[in-house]
Design a protein around this motif. Structure first.
Motif, PDB file in Angstrom:
ATOM      1  N   LEU A   1       2.454   1.728  -3.559  1.00  0.00           N
ATOM      2  CA  LEU A   1       1.388   2.089  -4.488  1.00  0.00           C
ATOM      3  C   LEU A   1       0.920   3.515  -4.195  1.00  0.00           C
ATOM      4  N   GLY A   2       0.720   3.783  -2.897  1.00  0.00           N
ATOM      5  CA  GLY A   2       0.236   5.104  -2.481  1.00  0.00           C
ATOM      6  C   GLY A   2       1.205   6.206  -2.873  1.00  0.00           C
ATOM      7  N   LEU A   3       2.472   5.955  -2.629  1.00  0.00           N
ATOM      8  CA  LEU A   3       3.486   6.949  -2.947  1.00  0.00           C
ATOM      9  C   LEU A   3       3.536   7.202  -4.454  1.00  0.00           C
ATOM     10  N   PHE A   4       3.462   6.113  -5.177  1.00  0.00           N
ATOM     11  CA  PHE A   4       3.469   6.178  -6.634  1.00  0.00           C
ATOM     12  C   PHE A   4       2.292   7.021  -7.141  1.00  0.00           C
ATOM     13  N   ILE A   5       1.102   6.699  -6.614  1.00  0.00           N
ATOM     14  CA  ILE A   5      -0.086   7.434  -7.058  1.00  0.00           C
ATOM     15  C   ILE A   5       0.011   8.903  -6.665  1.00  0.00           C
ATOM     16  N   LEU A   6       0.377   9.145  -5.412  1.00  0.00           N
ATOM     17  CA  LEU A   6       0.499  10.519  -4.927  1.00  0.00           C
ATOM     18  C   LEU A   6       1.443  11.319  -5.823  1.00  0.00           C
TER      19      LEU A   6
ATOM     20  N   VAL B   1       0.846  -1.196   0.000  1.00  0.00           N
ATOM     21  CA  VAL B   1       0.000   0.000   0.000  1.00  0.00           C
ATOM     22  C   VAL B   1       0.885   1.252   0.000  1.00  0.00           C
ATOM     23  N   ASP B   2       1.982   1.184   0.762  1.00  0.00           N
ATOM     24  CA  ASP B   2       2.907   2.315   0.815  1.00  0.00           C
ATOM     25  C   ASP B   2       3.444   2.683  -0.564  1.00  0.00           C
TER      26      ASP B   2
ATOM     27  N   ILE C   1       4.707   3.982   5.621  1.00  0.00           N
ATOM     28  CA  ILE C   1       4.288   5.339   5.294  1.00  0.00           C
ATOM     29  C   ILE C   1       2.832   5.597   5.669  1.00  0.00           C
ATOM     30  N   PHE C   2       1.939   4.749   5.155  1.00  0.00           N
ATOM     31  CA  PHE C   2       0.532   5.152   5.249  1.00  0.00           C
ATOM     32  C   PHE C   2      -0.239   4.503   6.391  1.00  0.00           C
TER      33      PHE C   2
END
Ligand code: CU
Lengths: 247, 413
Positions: free
Chosen positions: A24-29, A21-22, B211-212
């Motif tokens: 993927l999230g960073l990538f999307i952000l 999730v990290d 991170i999240f």
């Protein structure tokens, strides 16, 4: 989170999912910011960022910080408030610089043949790190707005001078005094951007004589403080109502 | 959770991609034959280009060519267009396929905008240096603030060779000669890559840890303060201090390496001198001008008075850069662009006008160019007038230029 707990069976697996999730999230952000911040940038500071002969000590210094502190303020408001992450401004600037470099390299150079030394974007990572570090060390938005915002405005010019300064070396060209950047703008014909569109060295700061850049930078810093506040609340609203609470 | 993340992820990605493509695909507009789409009245009633010449239309990379000629700033300048008080002598080419080495209006060097006066005629000269091989349509043009680009006749120019060989040396007042193609480029890459790396390092430092989701849970549990450790703060301080120091270092080392710099130069150039054309000794009154839509022809009835002492004949009618020539009197020898040259486009009944005589001439200007260059659109204009130049020759080969500005009536049969 009930679905998560039922989907994973062990701690190790939970860590793995979380890590995924990290990334993927960073990538999307990163790419959401690259796209949206870049469009915002082109609509607001457009030509000042495109061309070396627009990067003056007056309007570029004033306009860039004011219009570009927007997204960093909003992203900081979300990821510091919700995740205690101190890189909201930096991720914005890395995003836009990535988009700009892709654009300048492929469209301005490879496709339209403007030399890179004429169409490089404004460097701003130093401003972003400053803003992020101030927020992290102070933990206060007010402090970040005032000190961070002011520093954001003040740092643009000295931070870019190593890149821009060499282009301000004077040349006598056909009996006229021109900087190298002026000659670039004259030589590399922009059919769609006539000279009079160029907004440089205009404004009411003439009385300050030689010290125009610092005065412009201070003015820009003060305005950045205000814009930081406004966009902080934009970020807050965005972070609150939309996404994070529902998770 | 996973399915939802996927869905959110997918849509965010679609949105981001659209934004990314929109932003990244933006490029500086490369003009290609915008000349035809420009309103006909703009081309007929603003700037009239004439006596143009091109030094060559075949050259190698690094070779120079010169375009020179005259332009007349039309007396009947349309009200919809701002007067040419801030005007820039430009070149219409698709990107910097040439560099503009020099440009002059009169004998004044005009790298910036200049002030032009309505009703005056100016000479101009542009020197271009070929940079990229290919076939390029090259136009002189004048950009008028509040009026847009006013494009002159375009000529196809062939450039041979390789752009790799292109050199653009400039000597500074501090005595160095630099190549503008690459000058300062290493410096730009160095600083941009360095700062980018520092930015990535800053994020990477915090991305070592989750991170999240775990952070979100901690914050929601009211334990946000534990997320920034004393070590983090030290690292932050380090990054902050290094950033400030690097900025100071970069600034001062640039100052010492380039101690002499000037602000960008800007401002409108004044004192552009027009040329004085001899007052024509031929008077032309347009009694009637009609444009026959099906025949692509403009018909004019002119009352011409010759106040001179030699007989004159009408040789050419120019409007919007299209030249209608009367082959019985004269022909073009400048290599004018073919599509804009109607070599037999002007027929004149009435012949020569003797000294002291007043005579009616019936003139027909017909050519496909009316359609191709969409000049016939003038009849759909709110102020249906046309403007142009008549050129008369006397029997000794002297030329006179007469400017016309008259209403135009369309006929549809
Ligand atoms: Cu063209």
């Amino acid at each position: 989170m009930s679905t998560t707990t039922s989907a994973v069976r062990s701690h190790a697996e939970a860590v793995q999912v979380s890590r995924m999730v990290d990334y993927l999230g960073l990538f999307i952000l990163f790419f959401v910011l690259t796209g949206s911040y870049h469009i915002h940038g082109m609509l607001t500071m457009g030509d000042w960022d495109f061309w070396a002969d627009w990067k003056d000590r007056r309007l570029w210094v004033t306009v860039y910080p004011i219009v570009m502190i927007t997204f960093p303020a909003a992203v900081q408001a979300v990821i510091w408030e919700r995740l205690r992450l101190p890189w909201g401004a930096t991720v914005c600037i890395l995003g836009i610089l990535f988009g700009e470099w892709v654009n300048r390299y492929f469209n301005f150079w490879m496709w339209t043949y403007f030399p890179i030394n004429f169409v490089f974007p404004t460097a701003a990572v130093h401003m972003a790190i400053f803003l992020d570090v101030v927020l992290m060390l102070s933990g206060s938005y007010l402090f970040t707005a005032v000190i961070g915002g002011l520093g954001w405005g003040l740092l643009l010019y000295p931070g870019n001078w190593p890149v821009v300064g060499p282009l301000h070396v004077p040349v006598e060209y056909n009996g006229m005094l021109m900087s190298i950047a002026d000659i670039q703008g004259y030589h590399y014909v922009r059919t769609g951007t006539p000279e009079y569109i160029r907004m440089v060295e205009k404004g009411t700061l003439r009385t300050f004589g030689k010290d125009v850049a610092p005065v412009s930078a201070f003015f820009s810093g003060f305005m950045s403080i205000l814009i930081y506040f406004m966009w902080h609340f934009v970020g807050r609203w965005f972070g609150n109502v939309r996404f994070v609470k529902r998770t | 959770m996973k399915a939802r993340t996927d869905r959110v992820g997918r849509w965010s990605l679609v949105g981001a991609l659209i934004a990314l493509v929109a932003a990244v695909a933006y490029g500086p507009a490369a003009l290609a034959h915008g000349e035809k789409s420009q309103a006909a009245f703009l081309r007929m009633r603003t700037i009239h280009w004439f006596d143009l010449s091109w030094s060559t239309d075949q050259l190698n990379v690094n070779d120079e060519m010169e375009i020179k000629g005259k332009f007349h700033v039309f007396e009947g300048w349309p009200e919809a267009v701002d007067p040419p008080e801030v005007s820039f002598l430009n070149i219409g080419i698709p990107g910097p396929t040439f560099i503009r080495k020099e440009s002059y209006i009169g004998d004044k060097f005009v790298p910036r905008s200049a002030r032009l006066e309505i009703g005056k005629t100016y000479t101009f000269r542009v020197v271009l240096k070929a940079r990229r091989p290919g076939e390029w349509h090259v136009h002189p043009m004048i950009n008028v603030e509040g009026g847009g680009p006013i494009i002159g006749p375009g000529k196809w120019v062939t450039v041979n060779g390789s752009m790799r060989d292109f050199k653009n040396p400039v000597t500074t007042l501090t005595g160095q000669t630099v190549d503008l193609e690459t000058y300062n480029e290493g410096n730009i890459w160095f600083w941009h890559v360095l700062w980018y790396a520092i930015g990535v390092a800053w994020i990477a430092y915090f991305a070592r840890n989750p991170i999240f989701i775990p952070r979100l849970l901690m914050v929601n549990a009211g334990r946000a303060d534990e997320l920034i450790t004393p070590t983090d703060k030290k690292v932050g301080l380090l990054f902050g201090a290094a950033t400030i120091l690097l900025v100071i270092f970069g600034y001062s080392s640039t100052q010492s390496k380039y101690p002499v710099t000037i602000p960008l130069q800007a401002g409108v150039l004044r004192g552009i001198t027009p040329i004085e054309l001899p007052k024509p000794t031929v008077d032309v009154k347009v009694d009637e001008a009609t444009y026959r839509v099906p025949g692509r022809a403009m018909k004019m009835k002119l009352t011409v008075t010759n106040r001179g002492d030699r007989p004159v004949q009408l040789c050419e009618f120019e409007t919007a850069s299209v030249r209608f020539m009367n082959p019985e009197v004269c022909e073009d020898e400048t290599g004018y662009p073919e599509d804009l040259l109607a070599e037999e486009g002007l027929s004149v009944t009435g012949g020569a006008v003797a000294p002291g005589e007043t005579k009616t001439l019936e003139v027909v200007a017909s050519d496909a160019a009316w359609e191709v260059y969409r000049l016939s659109d003038i009849i759909y204009d709110p102020d249906s007038r046309f403007g142009g130049l008549f050129f008369f020759y006397d029997d000794a080969g002297n030329r006179q230029m007469v400017i016309v500005d008259a209403p135009l009536i369309p006929t549809f049969m």
